[in-house]
Enzyme design. Structure first.
Site, PDB file in Angstrom:
ATOM      1  N   GLY A 237     -15.698  38.791  41.597  1.00 21.59           N
ATOM      2  CA  GLY A 237     -17.356  38.637  41.670  1.00 21.59           C
ATOM      3  C   GLY A 237     -17.551  37.330  41.040  1.00 21.59           C
ATOM      4  CB  CYS A 238     -21.009  35.602  41.516  1.00 17.43           C
ATOM      5  SG  CYS A 238     -22.115  37.107  40.843  1.00 17.43           S
ATOM      6  CE1 TYR A 239     -24.195  36.185  35.578  1.00 17.16           C
ATOM      7  CE2 TYR A 239     -24.345  38.009  36.322  1.00 17.16           C
ATOM      8  CZ  TYR A 239     -24.904  36.975  36.021  1.00 17.16           C
ATOM      9  OH  TYR A 239     -26.313  37.132  35.792  1.00 17.16           O
ATOM     10  CB  VAL A 240     -15.476  37.871  37.824  1.00 21.48           C
ATOM     11  CG1 VAL A 240     -14.169  37.761  37.506  1.00 21.48           C
ATOM     12  CG2 VAL A 240     -16.205  39.140  37.282  1.00 21.48           C
TER      13      VAL A 240
END
EC number: 1.2.1.38
Length: 353
Positions: free
Chosen positions: A159-162
Site C-alpha cells: 500500500g501507499c502509506y505502507v
C-alpha cells in the site's frame, strides 16, 4: 512484448497504470476495464489521453478482459474485489499484479479482522509474492522464477502509506540500535487521490480546501501491513492534505539507552541499506524530502536525523502515492517478474515545478 490489461482502469491508481503502460517499451496494453464505464472511450473520460493511441481504447467489462489473450493483468480494484477476480485470471495462466490489499496480509485472520470478510483464497495467499522490491527482493526473484517455469504468479503490491513508512523505518528497525520498548510512531500525510475516486463527504472540496485533517486514528487498516513488514508494533496516524498527490511519512523510533549514535552513522546505515537501489534515494545529511520532488515518479526520497537529547531517530520519506505507492510500483514489480529492466517505462524526472 507482453500483452497486458488493467482492471479498474477508470480509478486514480488504474488510470495512472494506464498512463505508464501506454508508453511502456516491453508491455503492450491491449485492454482496459471499468464495468461502470463500459463502451466509453478513454479520452472521453480522461481528455489527457486525447491524440494518443490509448485514448481511442474503450473501457471493457472485467469479463471481457478475462476473455482476452493476456500475459499479465493489473488489478486496480477496490479491496475485497480481488478475492473473486484474481482466481479467474490465475486459472487462465495470466500473471496477476494486484494493487489492492486482498493478498498483502499473510495471516487470513488478521485480514478478516481489518477488512471485515473472511479470506476465501488461502492457497493463492500462501503462494503469493509481496510487491515491495526494495525490502522483498527474494519475493521478486521467486516470482520471476515462477514466470520462467510457467507457474502461477500473484504479486500483492504494498500500500501507499505502507511503502513510504516501511522504507523510512526498515533500515533502523532492523538494526541493533532499535529499542522496541517504544513502537515506531508514524505520522503520514497524503494527497486526496489516496482516498480513491468514489465521492465522499470528507473529500469534497469544501471539506478539503485550506484544511488539514486526521482520520483513522488508532484504527487505519494499513497498520497491520506495516507491522508485518517491520516485525514490530507501530503507532500509525494518517492525515489528509489539500493536494492531489504525494505522501510524506515521518517515523520516530527509539534508540537503545546505551547507544551513542551520530547522525553520520545513521545516514551511513541508510545509504548502505539502499545502495544500488533503482528508486530509493537517501538524501544528503541535513536534507529532507518533499513530495514535489518525486511527483509523477517511482522514486522514494528519504532523510534522517538523530535527536540525541530525546534518544530517538527520525526518518522521513516522500513518495507519489499513485506511482511508487500504487501503479508505478506495480509496473516495477511486473518488470522484475518478466525479467525486464526494473525501471522500464518509469519516468526518471519529477515535475520540475
Amino acid at each position: 512484448m507482453k500483452n497486458v490489461g488493467v482492471v479498474g482502469a477508470a480509478g486514480y491508481a488504474g488510470i495512472q497504470a494506464v498512463a505508464i503502460l501506454a508508453n511502456h517499451p516491453e508491455f503492450n496494453l491491449v485492454t482496459i476495464a471499468s464495468d461502470s464505464n463500459e463502451g466509453t472511450a478513454l479520452e472521453e473520460l480522461y481528455p489527457a489521453f486525447t491524440q494518443t493511441e490509448a485514448g481511442k481504447m474503450k473501457f471493457a467489462t472485467t469479463d471481457e478482459v478475462l476473455a482476452a489473450d493476456l500475459d499479465a493483468v493489473f488489478l486496480a480494484v477496490p479491496h475485497k474485489a480481488s478475492l473473486s477476480i484474481t482466481p479467474k485470471f490465475v486459472e487462465k495462466g495470466v500473471r496477476v499484479i494486484d494493487l489492492s490489499a486482498d493478498f498483502r496480509l499473510e495471516d487470513p485472520q488478521v485480514y478478516e479482522k481489518w477488512y471485515g470478510v473472511p479470506h476465501t483464497e488461502l492457497e493463492l495467499l500462501k503462494n503469493r509474492d509481496f510487491g515491495l522490491p526494495e525490502l522483498f527482493p527474494e519475493d521478486m526473484a521467486r516470482a520471476h522464477q515462477k514466470q520462467e517455469a510457467g507457474e502461477d504468479v500473484v504479486v500483492a503490491c504494498a500500500g501507499c502509506y505502507v511503502t513510504a513508512s516501511s522504507l523510512a523505518a526498515k533500515p533502523f528497525v532492523s538494526s541493533d540500535w532499535f529499542d522496541d520498548c517504544m513502537p515506531p510512531v508514524i505520522d503520514a500525510i497524503s494527497g486526496l487521490t489516496g482516498a480513491g475516486k468514489k465521492a465522499a463527504a470528507k473529500t469534497m472540496y469544501v471539506n478539503v480546501a485550506q484544511n488539514y485533517s486526521v482520520y483513522g486514528v488508532a484504527s487505519h487498516r494499513h497498520t497491520p501491513e506495516i507491522e508485518q513488514i517491520l516485525g514490530t508494533n507501530v503507532v500509525f496516524t494518517p492525515h489528509l492534505a489539500p493536494a492531489n498527490r504525494g505522501i510524506l511519512s515521518t517515523v520516530t523510533m527509539k534508540l537503545k539507552g546505551d547507544v551513542q549514535l551520530s547522525a553520520e552513522e545513521l545516514h551511513e546505515r541508510y545509504a548502505k541499506f539502499y545502495e544500488g537501489s533503482e528508486f530509493v534515494k537517501v538524501l544528503p545529511l541535513g536534507q529532507f524530502p518533499q513530495t514535489s520532488n518525486v511527483a509523477g515518479t517511482n522514486f522514494a526520497h528519504i532523510g534522517v536525523a538523530v535527536n540525541e537529547e530525546r534518544g530517538v531517530v527520525i526518518a522521513v520519506a516522500a513518495i507519489d502515492n499513485l506511482v511508487k505507492g500504487a501503479a508505478g510500483q506495480a509496473v516495477q514489480c511486473a518488470n522484475l517478474v518478466f525479467g525486464f529492466a526494473e525501471n522500464a517505462g518509469l519516468d526518471k524526472v519529477a515535475l520540475p515545478v
